[in-house]
Design a protein around this motif. Structure first.
Motif, mmCIF file in Angstrom:
data_model
loop_
_atom_site.group_PDB
_atom_site.id
_atom_site.type_symbol
_atom_site.label_atom_id
_atom_site.label_comp_id
_atom_site.label_asym_id
_atom_site.label_seq_id
_atom_site.Cartn_x
_atom_site.Cartn_y
_atom_site.Cartn_z
ATOM 1 N N CYS A 165 15.689 -8.716 5.256
ATOM 2 C CA CYS A 165 17.146 -6.917 5.475
ATOM 3 C C CYS A 165 16.726 -6.199 4.379
ATOM 4 O O CYS A 165 17.321 -5.155 3.956
ATOM 5 C CB CYS A 165 17.410 -7.526 6.277
ATOM 6 S SG CYS A 165 17.395 -7.907 8.200
ATOM 7 N N LEU A 176 14.427 -4.830 2.060
ATOM 8 C CA LEU A 176 13.789 -3.708 2.857
ATOM 9 C C LEU A 176 14.772 -2.316 2.889
ATOM 10 O O LEU A 176 14.510 -1.657 2.076
ATOM 11 C CB LEU A 176 13.801 -3.876 4.192
ATOM 12 C CG LEU A 176 12.404 -4.497 4.315
ATOM 13 C CD1 LEU A 176 12.418 -4.552 6.367
ATOM 14 C CD2 LEU A 176 10.814 -3.785 4.376
ATOM 15 N N ARG A 221 13.753 0.692 0.642
ATOM 16 C CA ARG A 221 14.208 1.767 1.143
ATOM 17 C C ARG A 221 15.536 2.945 0.379
ATOM 18 O O ARG A 221 15.159 3.751 0.118
ATOM 19 C CB ARG A 221 15.430 1.574 2.337
ATOM 20 C CG ARG A 221 15.442 2.691 3.266
ATOM 21 C CD ARG A 221 17.038 2.825 4.189
ATOM 22 N NE ARG A 221 18.003 2.590 3.336
ATOM 23 C CZ ARG A 221 18.752 3.398 3.119
ATOM 24 N NH1 ARG A 221 18.588 4.220 2.594
ATOM 25 N NH2 ARG A 221 19.842 2.274 1.987
ATOM 26 N N ARG A 252 8.606 6.852 2.554
ATOM 27 C CA ARG A 252 8.278 5.145 2.242
ATOM 28 C C ARG A 252 9.928 4.794 2.819
ATOM 29 O O ARG A 252 10.045 3.278 3.539
ATOM 30 C CB ARG A 252 8.319 5.038 0.988
ATOM 31 C CG ARG A 252 8.294 3.775 0.474
ATOM 32 C CD ARG A 252 7.637 3.063 0.885
ATOM 33 N NE ARG A 252 7.984 1.352 1.076
ATOM 34 C CZ ARG A 252 7.703 0.812 2.356
ATOM 35 N NH1 ARG A 252 7.283 0.338 2.962
ATOM 36 N NH2 ARG A 252 7.437 -0.910 1.284
ATOM 37 N N THR A 255 9.781 4.738 6.485
ATOM 38 C CA THR A 255 9.133 3.746 7.057
ATOM 39 C C THR A 255 9.419 2.100 6.600
ATOM 40 O O THR A 255 9.975 1.435 7.428
ATOM 41 C CB THR A 255 7.913 3.442 6.627
ATOM 42 O OG1 THR A 255 6.874 4.780 6.236
ATOM 43 C CG2 THR A 255 7.295 1.851 6.452
ATOM 44 N N CYS A 256 10.546 1.804 5.512
ATOM 45 C CA CYS A 256 11.526 0.980 6.049
ATOM 46 C C CYS A 256 12.835 0.777 6.510
ATOM 47 O O CYS A 256 13.047 -0.143 7.228
ATOM 48 C CB CYS A 256 12.560 0.793 4.096
ATOM 49 S SG CYS A 256 10.909 0.772 2.568
ATOM 50 N N GLU A 312 11.187 -0.641 9.866
ATOM 51 C CA GLU A 312 11.161 -1.967 9.569
ATOM 52 C C GLU A 312 12.755 -2.384 9.506
ATOM 53 O O GLU A 312 12.935 -4.286 10.890
ATOM 54 C CB GLU A 312 10.081 -1.968 7.909
ATOM 55 C CG GLU A 312 8.679 -2.377 7.963
ATOM 56 C CD GLU A 312 8.118 -1.778 6.546
ATOM 57 O OE1 GLU A 312 8.368 -3.083 6.444
ATOM 58 O OE2 GLU A 312 7.557 -1.709 5.989
ATOM 59 N N ARG A 341 13.635 -2.633 13.392
ATOM 60 C CA ARG A 341 12.027 -4.161 13.931
ATOM 61 C C ARG A 341 12.339 -5.013 13.594
ATOM 62 O O ARG A 341 11.847 -5.973 14.705
ATOM 63 C CB ARG A 341 11.215 -3.202 14.121
ATOM 64 C CG ARG A 341 10.633 -1.917 14.464
ATOM 65 C CD ARG A 341 8.908 -1.364 14.078
ATOM 66 N NE ARG A 341 9.076 0.279 14.525
ATOM 67 C CZ ARG A 341 7.546 0.748 15.012
ATOM 68 N NH1 ARG A 341 6.794 -0.091 13.960
ATOM 69 N NH2 ARG A 341 7.515 1.551 15.457
ATOM 70 N N HIS A 342 13.100 -5.599 12.569
ATOM 71 C CA HIS A 342 13.145 -7.057 12.148
ATOM 72 C C HIS A 342 14.416 -8.342 13.102
ATOM 73 O O HIS A 342 15.289 -7.374 13.462
ATOM 74 C CB HIS A 342 14.002 -7.006 10.868
ATOM 75 C CG HIS A 342 13.578 -7.803 10.069
ATOM 76 N ND1 HIS A 342 15.062 -8.843 9.937
ATOM 77 C CD2 HIS A 342 12.304 -9.179 9.559
ATOM 78 C CE1 HIS A 342 14.384 -10.279 9.357
ATOM 79 N NE2 HIS A 342 12.686 -9.726 9.409
#
Length: 64
Positions: free
Chosen positions: A28, A31, A35, A46, A49-50, A53, A56-57
């Protein structure tokens, strides 16, 4: 007979704010750094997207 009471309000996270990484989670935190770098470079795709993620982690046991 119908129950006429209302349930409490629903609280949703602010979608305009980046998600908070799980404290102590290397994935995390990495990411979140990516970000921030993407935002600084104005790479919005991007950065988004980060953010997805991170959201969703899986949350780690005992850390919420």
């Amino acid at each position: 007979m119908t129950n006429k009471t209302m349930s409490g309000p629903v609280h949703l996270p602010d979608p305009t704010r980046p998600p908070a990484p799980t404290p102590g989670c290397d994935v995390c935190e990495a990411l979140d750094r990516q970000r921030a770098q993407a935002e600084k470079a104005k790479n919005h795709r991007r950065a988004t997207t980060c953010e997805m993620e991170i959201r969703r982690h899986p949350r780690h046991e005992g850390q919420q």
